[in-house]
Design a protein around this motif. Structure first.
Motif, mmCIF file in Angstrom:
data_model
loop_
_atom_site.group_PDB
_atom_site.id
_atom_site.type_symbol
_atom_site.label_atom_id
_atom_site.label_comp_id
_atom_site.label_asym_id
_atom_site.label_seq_id
_atom_site.Cartn_x
_atom_site.Cartn_y
_atom_site.Cartn_z
ATOM 1 N N PHE A 69 36.473 27.159 114.217
ATOM 2 C CA PHE A 69 35.778 26.040 113.592
ATOM 3 C C PHE A 69 34.278 26.320 113.516
ATOM 4 O O PHE A 69 33.648 26.156 112.476
ATOM 5 C CB PHE A 69 36.031 24.742 114.371
ATOM 6 N N PHE A 70 33.702 26.767 114.638
ATOM 7 C CA PHE A 70 32.266 27.023 114.656
ATOM 8 C C PHE A 70 31.878 28.210 113.783
ATOM 9 O O PHE A 70 30.829 28.199 113.139
ATOM 10 C CB PHE A 70 31.754 27.185 116.087
ATOM 11 N N ARG A 71 32.698 29.238 113.735
ATOM 12 C CA ARG A 71 32.412 30.375 112.850
ATOM 13 C C ARG A 71 32.446 29.935 111.380
ATOM 14 O O ARG A 71 31.599 30.335 110.578
ATOM 15 C CB ARG A 71 33.403 31.518 113.069
ATOM 16 N N CYS A 72 33.411 29.091 111.034
ATOM 17 C CA CYS A 72 33.515 28.582 109.668
ATOM 18 C C CYS A 72 32.260 27.789 109.307
ATOM 19 O O CYS A 72 31.686 27.968 108.228
ATOM 20 C CB CYS A 72 34.764 27.717 109.531
ATOM 21 N N GLN A 73 31.817 26.917 110.194
ATOM 22 C CA GLN A 73 30.615 26.124 109.945
ATOM 23 C C GLN A 73 29.376 27.015 109.848
ATOM 24 O O GLN A 73 28.488 26.772 109.034
ATOM 25 C CB GLN A 73 30.424 25.069 111.042
ATOM 26 N N GLN A 74 29.342 28.043 110.665
ATOM 27 C CA GLN A 74 28.211 28.975 110.641
ATOM 28 C C GLN A 74 28.151 29.695 109.290
ATOM 29 O O GLN A 74 27.088 29.817 108.687
ATOM 30 C CB GLN A 74 28.346 29.973 111.781
ATOM 31 N N TYR A 75 29.286 30.162 108.806
ATOM 32 C CA TYR A 75 29.329 30.852 107.516
ATOM 33 C C TYR A 75 28.882 29.924 106.391
ATOM 34 O O TYR A 75 28.184 30.336 105.473
ATOM 35 C CB TYR A 75 30.731 31.370 107.223
ATOM 36 N N LYS A 76 29.303 28.667 106.441
ATOM 37 C CA LYS A 76 28.906 27.704 105.415
ATOM 38 C C LYS A 76 27.405 27.472 105.406
ATOM 39 O O LYS A 76 26.832 27.137 104.370
ATOM 40 C CB LYS A 76 29.620 26.366 105.633
ATOM 41 N N ALA A 77 26.759 27.638 106.552
ATOM 42 C CA ALA A 77 25.318 27.376 106.663
ATOM 43 C C ALA A 77 24.469 28.540 106.160
ATOM 44 O O ALA A 77 23.276 28.369 105.923
ATOM 45 C CB ALA A 77 24.958 27.066 108.119
ATOM 46 N N PHE A 78 25.055 29.718 105.979
ATOM 47 C CA PHE A 78 24.292 30.879 105.525
ATOM 48 C C PHE A 78 24.064 30.796 104.020
ATOM 49 O O PHE A 78 25.000 30.613 103.250
ATOM 50 C CB PHE A 78 25.032 32.184 105.815
ATOM 51 N N GLU A 79 22.809 30.985 103.613
ATOM 52 C CA GLU A 79 22.482 31.016 102.196
ATOM 53 C C GLU A 79 21.400 32.063 101.966
ATOM 54 O O GLU A 79 20.404 32.102 102.673
ATOM 55 C CB GLU A 79 21.989 29.653 101.725
ATOM 56 N N TYR A 80 21.617 32.903 100.977
ATOM 57 C CA TYR A 80 20.691 33.968 100.622
ATOM 58 C C TYR A 80 20.251 33.726 99.182
ATOM 59 O O TYR A 80 21.087 33.749 98.273
ATOM 60 C CB TYR A 80 21.375 35.329 100.747
ATOM 61 N N VAL A 81 18.956 33.475 98.985
ATOM 62 C CA VAL A 81 18.445 33.140 97.664
ATOM 63 C C VAL A 81 17.491 34.245 97.209
ATOM 64 O O VAL A 81 16.511 34.538 97.892
ATOM 65 C CB VAL A 81 17.716 31.777 97.668
ATOM 66 N N PHE A 82 17.800 34.844 96.071
ATOM 67 C CA PHE A 82 17.001 35.927 95.517
ATOM 68 C C PHE A 82 16.089 35.380 94.420
ATOM 69 O O PHE A 82 16.568 34.731 93.480
ATOM 70 C CB PHE A 82 17.904 37.027 94.949
ATOM 71 N N TYR A 83 14.804 35.645 94.571
ATOM 72 C CA TYR A 83 13.794 35.275 93.586
ATOM 73 C C TYR A 83 13.274 36.545 92.923
ATOM 74 O O TYR A 83 13.734 37.641 93.219
ATOM 75 C CB TYR A 83 12.638 34.522 94.257
ATOM 76 N N LYS A 84 12.281 36.388 92.089
ATOM 77 C CA LYS A 84 11.702 37.528 91.376
ATOM 78 C C LYS A 84 11.125 38.570 92.326
ATOM 79 O O LYS A 84 11.263 39.771 92.112
ATOM 80 C CB LYS A 84 10.620 37.033 90.420
ATOM 81 N N ASP A 85 10.488 38.115 93.418
ATOM 82 C CA ASP A 85 9.767 39.033 94.307
ATOM 83 C C ASP A 85 10.167 38.963 95.770
ATOM 84 O O ASP A 85 9.606 39.665 96.600
ATOM 85 C CB ASP A 85 8.262 38.777 94.199
ATOM 86 N N LYS A 86 11.147 38.108 96.112
ATOM 87 C CA LYS A 86 11.505 37.934 97.520
ATOM 88 C C LYS A 86 12.927 37.420 97.681
ATOM 89 O O LYS A 86 13.531 36.894 96.770
ATOM 90 C CB LYS A 86 10.525 36.988 98.196
ATOM 91 N N LEU A 87 13.415 37.595 98.904
ATOM 92 C CA LEU A 87 14.719 37.084 99.327
ATOM 93 C C LEU A 87 14.462 36.066 100.428
ATOM 94 O O LEU A 87 13.712 36.336 101.370
ATOM 95 C CB LEU A 87 15.579 38.233 99.859
ATOM 96 N N LYS A 88 15.071 34.893 100.296
ATOM 97 C CA LYS A 88 14.984 33.874 101.346
ATOM 98 C C LYS A 88 16.355 33.715 101.983
ATOM 99 O O LYS A 88 17.350 33.540 101.287
ATOM 100 C CB LYS A 88 14.547 32.523 100.776
ATOM 101 N N PHE A 89 16.366 33.801 103.304
ATOM 102 C CA PHE A 89 17.595 33.554 104.060
ATOM 103 C C PHE A 89 17.424 32.222 104.777
ATOM 104 O O PHE A 89 16.407 31.981 105.433
ATOM 105 C CB PHE A 89 17.845 34.662 105.084
ATOM 106 N N ASN A 90 18.411 31.351 104.626
ATOM 107 C CA ASN A 90 18.392 30.059 105.298
ATOM 108 C C ASN A 90 19.687 29.871 106.061
ATOM 109 O O ASN A 90 20.767 30.129 105.542
ATOM 110 C CB ASN A 90 18.256 28.916 104.278
#
Length: 160
Positions: A69-90
């Protein structure tokens, strides 16, 4: 009145989310699960009671379910956003972690797939940076589908 930034710089080029696959996760952590099961079953073998056997199965099932359950919730919380000049990890699961990596600091993009991940069509993308501390010098995008295609897309974005 707030300052309005350059809209082109903040244009999202790609959003990547990790995919949770319970069976893949269990198989990758099989050694830990087997160890837990053995640890719980040994008293049953020694004392030979059905009560301990049932109790060990129940405890094993509960611990495994909570972990999944906790691993599933952890995976759902990961987000990687690619912009023109940078990557944001949230990640906003229990601990909040936000990280920005500028593309000019990236020294390598690669992907890997374990045998188990290949079976489930998943893989990890590793982005290494030039950080000098040796710790947190990059990011791993875990368990993504179509890892080869995604790797190519990310490589094009990062190396523009």
């Amino acid at each position: 009145i707030g300052v309005i930034g350059n809209m082109d710089e903040e244009k999202v080029l790609k959003i990547v989310k990790s995919k949770f696959n319970g069976m893949c996760e269990l198989l990758q952590k099989a050694w830990l699960i087997i160890l837990l099961f053995i640890f719980l079953i040994i008293p049953t073998i020694i004392y030979g009671t059905y009560f301990l056997y049932i109790l060990s199965i129940v405890v094993f099932s509960i611990v495994t379910s909570i972990y999944m359950f906790f691993r599933c919730q952890q995976y759902k919380a990961f987000e990687y956003v690619f912009y023109k000049d940078k990557l944001k990890f949230n990640s906003n699961f229990f601990n909040v972690e936000n990280k920005i990596i500028k593309y000019n600091n990236i020294i390598e993009v690669k992907y890997k797939q374990s045998v188990i991940q290949r079976f489930f069509g998943l893989g990890d993308i590793i982005i290494n940076t030039s950080a000098e501390n040796g710790l947190n010098n990059g990011i791993i995008i875990t368990s993504v589908e179509n890892v080869e295609n995604l790797y190519e897309e990310i490589n094009l974005i990062v190396n523009k």
